[in-house]
Scaffold this motif. Sequence first.
Motif, mmCIF file in Angstrom:
data_model
loop_
_atom_site.group_PDB
_atom_site.id
_atom_site.type_symbol
_atom_site.label_atom_id
_atom_site.label_comp_id
_atom_site.label_asym_id
_atom_site.label_seq_id
_atom_site.Cartn_x
_atom_site.Cartn_y
_atom_site.Cartn_z
ATOM 1 N N GLU A 108 7.705 36.687 67.702
ATOM 2 C CA GLU A 108 7.382 35.828 66.701
ATOM 3 C C GLU A 108 7.529 36.692 65.118
ATOM 4 O O GLU A 108 7.848 36.524 64.139
ATOM 5 C CB GLU A 108 6.144 35.090 66.861
ATOM 6 C CG GLU A 108 6.320 34.008 67.907
ATOM 7 C CD GLU A 108 6.857 32.686 67.568
ATOM 8 O OE1 GLU A 108 7.332 32.636 66.239
ATOM 9 O OE2 GLU A 108 6.838 31.784 68.024
ATOM 10 N N ARG B 227 14.791 29.047 67.615
ATOM 11 C CA ARG B 227 13.616 28.226 66.723
ATOM 12 C C ARG B 227 13.572 28.806 65.353
ATOM 13 O O ARG B 227 13.695 27.936 64.387
ATOM 14 C CB ARG B 227 12.521 28.161 67.509
ATOM 15 C CG ARG B 227 11.157 27.515 66.646
ATOM 16 C CD ARG B 227 10.206 27.049 67.572
ATOM 17 N NE ARG B 227 9.626 28.240 68.405
ATOM 18 C CZ ARG B 227 8.862 29.161 67.840
ATOM 19 N NH1 ARG B 227 8.670 28.984 66.328
ATOM 20 N NH2 ARG B 227 8.362 30.147 68.557
ATOM 21 N N GLN B 228 13.750 30.138 65.094
ATOM 22 C CA GLN B 228 13.348 30.582 63.838
ATOM 23 C C GLN B 228 14.835 30.552 63.182
ATOM 24 O O GLN B 228 14.704 30.747 61.879
ATOM 25 C CB GLN B 228 13.009 32.145 63.904
ATOM 26 C CG GLN B 228 11.339 32.150 64.375
ATOM 27 C CD GLN B 228 11.193 33.796 64.389
ATOM 28 O OE1 GLN B 228 11.834 34.783 64.165
ATOM 29 N NE2 GLN B 228 9.652 33.980 64.606
#
Length: 357
Positions: free
Chosen positions: A124, A172-173
């Motif tokens: 992340e 997702r990012q």
Amino acid sequence: MARDAFRIDSHKLLLHPRRVADWLEGEAIYPLYMELSPAGACNHRCRFCGLDFAGYRPDFMDADILGQRLAEMGRLGVKSIMYAGEGEPFMHRRMADIVRQTKQAGIDCAITTNAVLMKPAVSEAILGDTSWIKVSLNAGSPETYAAVHGTKARDFDTVMGNLEAAVAIRARQGAACTLGAQILLLPENAAEIPSLAGRCRDLGLDYLVVKPYSQHPQGEQAAYKDIVYGQYAALAEEVNAYATDAFSVVFRLDAMRAWDAKRRRYDRCRALPFWSYIDSRGNVWGCSVYLGDERFRYGNIFEETFEAIWTGEKRAASLGWCAESLDPAACRVNCRMDKINDYLWELRHPNAHVNFI
């Protein structure tokens, strides 16, 4: 995706003609690429480790001072840094900060890792600032993985889970980070490479590299020093069949042939001005093959600026000695600069028909 879209089995120096032209004209240049070891410690004891002689010391770079040097190196023209080295990069507790500092300095950032510690929270934090991550994944089963990596079998499943999470986080990012794996082709893992290719493809990785072993001249382990790769052509065809439009297999046959032949056409290492290595204690070396040899140590980034080191007398003396005395025959076969040296040799020794483009 092309089979070797990132030129992993080739080189990319030809895409930097201005820096090469400056070098050809005899001008002083700063490195395009550097390797840096943020940690000396490692959580594995791989049977093939080329830097085992460094001792896996629990040395960790001062991230704050390193940040200052990264900003300086970016201003001076360093384009990329790969974090790897004597130890496992994610053993450094501030690795995410180091990645962020690298990107803020205008330097492309990459990491080579065993990925055991690359947990979802780490992914992340780093994927948006990282150009690529290559995972050293040297088996297709937990049992073989444990034997080759010198660790517990459960690490294999940990890595697979971390990679699956990284792929999902990247999506997702919307991050552009390329996620790949590499396996060193060894007798004990050869039969598992096809299944590993399938699993990497199904996980959503971008590529799997199959590469040959390379004996480090200072390496303490030499179990594979006599390995021969000519017998693996059929395996290359089998593994290449797993490639798709989204997943590449880079079976490094050229590097394997070079290992078997153990011949070079260049007589000197001309790649030294284009790259450098910084160890976990901050020492700047001309080449990682000669760690510990003071003739190749330029200085220390915790004692001097990078500019002072790169333009200093110690580096000038080292380059002078290498130009006069360093015989590449004593170097590591398939070192990272091998293809670049071949390219630079040809620039200095063009054949008679080069004008017929």
